[in-house]
Scaffold this motif. Sequence first.
Motif, PDB file in Angstrom:
ATOM      1  N   CYS A  12       0.848  -1.188   0.000  1.00  0.00           N
ATOM      2  CA  CYS A  12       0.000   0.000   0.000  1.00  0.00           C
ATOM      3  C   CYS A  12       0.883   1.237   0.000  1.00  0.00           C
ATOM      4  CB  CYS A  12      -0.923   0.003   1.224  1.00  0.00           C
ATOM      5  SG  CYS A  12      -1.972   1.462   1.348  1.00  0.00           S
ATOM      6  N   VAL A  13       0.529   2.215  -0.831  1.00  0.00           N
ATOM      7  CA  VAL A  13       1.221   3.490  -0.889  1.00  0.00           C
ATOM      8  C   VAL A  13       0.216   4.584  -0.519  1.00  0.00           C
ATOM      9  CG1 VAL A  13       2.453   5.146  -2.343  1.00  0.00           C
ATOM     10  CG2 VAL A  13       2.827   2.683  -2.654  1.00  0.00           C
ATOM     11  N   VAL A  14       0.559   5.392   0.490  1.00  0.00           N
ATOM     12  CA  VAL A  14      -0.351   6.423   0.986  1.00  0.00           C
ATOM     13  C   VAL A  14       0.206   7.809   0.675  1.00  0.00           C
ATOM     14  CG1 VAL A  14      -1.349   7.484   3.049  1.00  0.00           C
ATOM     15  CG2 VAL A  14      -1.320   4.995   2.820  1.00  0.00           C
ATOM     16  N   VAL A  15      -0.617   8.623   0.007  1.00  0.00           N
ATOM     17  CA  VAL A  15      -0.283  10.016  -0.290  1.00  0.00           C
ATOM     18  C   VAL A  15      -1.423  10.868   0.239  1.00  0.00           C
ATOM     19  CG1 VAL A  15       0.250  11.703  -2.080  1.00  0.00           C
ATOM     20  CG2 VAL A  15       0.877   9.306  -2.410  1.00  0.00           C
ATOM     21  N   LEU A  16      -1.232  11.541   1.350  1.00  0.00           N
ATOM     22  CA  LEU A  16      -2.297  12.407   1.853  1.00  0.00           C
ATOM     23  C   LEU A  16      -2.169  13.775   1.181  1.00  0.00           C
ATOM     24  CD1 LEU A  16      -4.534  11.579   3.733  1.00  0.00           C
ATOM     25  CD2 LEU A  16      -3.488  12.968   5.518  1.00  0.00           C
ATOM     26  N   GLY A  17      -2.290  13.724  -0.138  1.00  0.00           N
ATOM     27  CA  GLY A  17      -2.182  14.881  -1.010  1.00  0.00           C
ATOM     28  C   GLY A  17      -2.647  14.452  -2.387  1.00  0.00           C
ATOM     29  N   ASP A  18      -2.494  15.322  -3.356  1.00  0.00           N
ATOM     30  CA  ASP A  18      -2.900  15.027  -4.726  1.00  0.00           C
ATOM     31  C   ASP A  18      -1.930  14.030  -5.346  1.00  0.00           C
ATOM     32  OD1 ASP A  18      -3.917  15.015  -7.272  1.00  0.00           O
ATOM     33  OD2 ASP A  18      -3.179  17.017  -7.801  1.00  0.00           O
ATOM     34  N   ILE A  19      -2.423  12.872  -5.706  1.00  0.00           N
ATOM     35  CA  ILE A  19      -1.561  11.835  -6.291  1.00  0.00           C
ATOM     36  C   ILE A  19      -0.866  12.354  -7.538  1.00  0.00           C
ATOM     37  CG2 ILE A  19      -1.561   9.586  -7.446  1.00  0.00           C
ATOM     38  CD1 ILE A  19      -3.805   8.726  -5.550  1.00  0.00           C
ATOM     39  N   GLY A  20      -1.617  13.063  -8.389  1.00  0.00           N
ATOM     40  CA  GLY A  20      -1.064  13.537  -9.652  1.00  0.00           C
ATOM     41  C   GLY A  20       0.074  14.522  -9.480  1.00  0.00           C
ATOM     42  N   ARG A  21       0.140  15.191  -8.330  1.00  0.00           N
ATOM     43  CA  ARG A  21       1.228  16.136  -8.061  1.00  0.00           C
ATOM     44  C   ARG A  21       2.201  15.585  -7.019  1.00  0.00           C
ATOM     45  NH1 ARG A  21      -1.098  21.891  -6.807  1.00  0.00           N
ATOM     46  NH2 ARG A  21      -2.896  20.774  -5.964  1.00  0.00           N
ATOM     47  N   SER A  22       2.247  14.270  -6.901  1.00  0.00           N
ATOM     48  CA  SER A  22       3.185  13.598  -5.989  1.00  0.00           C
ATOM     49  C   SER A  22       4.024  12.622  -6.799  1.00  0.00           C
ATOM     50  CB  SER A  22       2.423  12.871  -4.878  1.00  0.00           C
ATOM     51  OG  SER A  22       1.586  13.745  -4.171  1.00  0.00           O
ATOM     52  N   PRO A  23       4.919  13.138  -7.653  1.00  0.00           N
ATOM     53  CA  PRO A  23       5.633  12.251  -8.582  1.00  0.00           C
ATOM     54  C   PRO A  23       6.434  11.162  -7.899  1.00  0.00           C
ATOM     55  CG  PRO A  23       6.615  14.463  -8.536  1.00  0.00           C
ATOM     56  CD  PRO A  23       5.315  14.546  -7.822  1.00  0.00           C
ATOM     57  N   ARG A  24       7.114  11.476  -6.806  1.00  0.00           N
ATOM     58  CA  ARG A  24       7.958  10.465  -6.170  1.00  0.00           C
ATOM     59  C   ARG A  24       7.129   9.269  -5.692  1.00  0.00           C
ATOM     60  NH1 ARG A  24      13.217  10.474  -3.201  1.00  0.00           N
ATOM     61  NH2 ARG A  24      13.048   9.231  -1.302  1.00  0.00           N
ATOM     62  N   PRO A 107       6.032  15.018   4.575  1.00  0.00           N
ATOM     63  CA  PRO A 107       4.761  15.411   5.159  1.00  0.00           C
ATOM     64  C   PRO A 107       3.549  14.987   4.315  1.00  0.00           C
ATOM     65  CG  PRO A 107       6.090  17.311   4.446  1.00  0.00           C
ATOM     66  CD  PRO A 107       6.814  16.124   4.051  1.00  0.00           C
ATOM     67  N   PRO A 108       2.332  15.049   4.904  1.00  0.00           N
ATOM     68  CA  PRO A 108       2.041  15.541   6.248  1.00  0.00           C
ATOM     69  C   PRO A 108       2.095  14.429   7.295  1.00  0.00           C
ATOM     70  CG  PRO A 108      -0.003  15.156   5.077  1.00  0.00           C
ATOM     71  CD  PRO A 108       1.094  14.782   4.127  1.00  0.00           C
ATOM     72  N   TYR A 134      10.006  18.039   6.400  1.00  0.00           N
ATOM     73  CA  TYR A 134       9.441  17.953   7.740  1.00  0.00           C
ATOM     74  C   TYR A 134       8.130  18.729   7.809  1.00  0.00           C
ATOM     75  CZ  TYR A 134      14.021  16.270   9.366  1.00  0.00           C
ATOM     76  OH  TYR A 134      15.179  15.560   9.552  1.00  0.00           O
ATOM     77  N   THR A 135       7.125  18.101   8.392  1.00  0.00           N
ATOM     78  CA  THR A 135       5.825  18.748   8.538  1.00  0.00           C
ATOM     79  C   THR A 135       5.929  20.015   9.385  1.00  0.00           C
ATOM     80  OG1 THR A 135       4.699  16.612   8.380  1.00  0.00           O
ATOM     81  CG2 THR A 135       3.461  18.433   9.374  1.00  0.00           C
ATOM     82  N   ALA A 155       6.335  16.763  17.556  1.00  0.00           N
ATOM     83  CA  ALA A 155       6.318  15.629  18.481  1.00  0.00           C
ATOM     84  C   ALA A 155       5.757  14.376  17.811  1.00  0.00           C
ATOM     85  CB  ALA A 155       5.502  15.982  19.723  1.00  0.00           C
ATOM     86  N   ILE A 156       4.643  14.537  17.091  1.00  0.00           N
ATOM     87  CA  ILE A 156       4.021  13.396  16.403  1.00  0.00           C
ATOM     88  C   ILE A 156       4.935  12.873  15.308  1.00  0.00           C
ATOM     89  CG2 ILE A 156       2.145  12.786  14.816  1.00  0.00           C
ATOM     90  CD1 ILE A 156       0.307  14.546  16.514  1.00  0.00           C
ATOM     91  N   GLU A 157       5.518  13.791  14.573  1.00  0.00           N
ATOM     92  CA  GLU A 157       6.361  13.425  13.433  1.00  0.00           C
ATOM     93  C   GLU A 157       7.491  12.491  13.837  1.00  0.00           C
ATOM     94  OE1 GLU A 157       7.721  15.922   9.556  1.00  0.00           O
ATOM     95  OE2 GLU A 157       7.724  16.963  11.473  1.00  0.00           O
ATOM     96  N   PHE A 158       8.182  12.836  14.878  1.00  0.00           N
ATOM     97  CA  PHE A 158       9.362  12.046  15.230  1.00  0.00           C
ATOM     98  C   PHE A 158       9.050  10.893  16.179  1.00  0.00           C
ATOM     99  CE2 PHE A 158      11.154  16.134  13.834  1.00  0.00           C
ATOM    100  CZ  PHE A 158      11.851  15.645  12.750  1.00  0.00           C
TER     101      PHE A 158
END
Length: 445
Positions: A12-24, A107-108, A134-135, A155-158
């Motif tokens: 599973c690959v999760v992108v909490l953003g626009d897939i089309g603008r997430s090339p990596r 991020p995020p 980093y978020t 705090a959540i990030e790390f």
Amino acid sequence: MKNAPVTIEHACVVVLGDIGRSPRMQYHAKSLAESRYLVDLIGYVESKPLEDLTSSANVKIHRLNPFPELNLPSVLKYVFKSLWQALTLLVALISIHKPRFVLCQNPPAIPTLVVVYVYCLVTRSKMIVDWHNYTHSILAISSAPDGFIVRLAKAIEFHFGRKAAAGFCVTKAMQADLGDNWSVRATVLYDRPPVQFHPIPLEEKHALLMRLCNTIGEFMPDSFDAFKDTGVQEVTAFTMRTADGEVKYRPNRPAMLLSSTSWTPDEDFSMLVSALDIYEKKSLKEPQHYPWLICIITGKGPLKEHYKNVIQRKQWQKVSVVTPWLENEDYPKLLACADLGVCLHYSSSGLDLPMKVVDMFGSGLPVCAMRFNCIEELVQHGKNGFLFDNYQELSEQIGEWLYDFPTNIALTNQREVINQNLKEFQQLRWTENWKRTVQPVLESL
């Protein structure tokens, strides 16, 4: 003895953003699908994802519903949006086949890392984090660096980043920061251009420019009258097809400057506007040395309309700026048509690298890039591009590159050095780099 059958596994690959603008993340999904994985790709679909993903039998895209537009105070809106995203992401994860691992983009961090960690804990899948930036550093651009939201994100990030089974990051500088300051282990996976970003022959450039003439008026020739009696079959502002079918560059053609931006606060577009102001003055003062400049700015984002209004108020005579939205298949080709690229990304953390420069290098386009802490991991001044600290330096670099365009003999040696370095960069593409770097990590989980 027969070879053992290849085991098909789920990822599973999760992108909490626009897939089309997430090339990596799209490239990750594509590489996984080309390996032995059936891929569930979760994210927003605001722009068209890669054809390789939408047509692949091994990839299923799960479209998340965007947060509805509500007139709320910014803090409340952030809280409600995070709760909405957490719920919709969790529902999407529950609906898929149990994966061997979940690869999520940061991020995020909020709510991605929390939701993915809880899901993986319950299903006993592995959580992998791909650190793009980093978020908390992005949030700090528009809010107080020591504010509650920024501290909470940090705090959540790390906390959850340390719980990942594996991680990837975009630079050696980020790898060192993650390890030294946060005890987070990550493997450096440099962005590399996929195969569609490559130099193209003049014939292909002309075909693209002819097609884009229909939507970009600046690509049209200023007049057809001069070609009536020459037998020229087709003509754009840059190229022409002669009577014998040969495609040539037009003499005294304009130069093409190209910048791709997400129109966000971490890319100061006013810097390019100020640099173009200076170029305009130079070109009016010495019109015999500086060409008409067509500046193409691609991308979508929150500040686009603001800067379009700024540009419209300019009374430039030697500079034109257009902001088209290009199809996925046209963008790499237009990069290959341009004469110089500009990158305004300066990194909120100082630890990430702009993928747009990777794409430009893949297409053979030298770049003027904003200088920040680790940019020299990608752009080496004078070797494959140029680095600037302010709009004056950017204007100088544009002016020097375009002086007596396109036949400035004084630039011959430098152009050859840059072209050779870009050719060497193009030797390693995303697929080979992914197999070399990511596959061993996945196999070790």
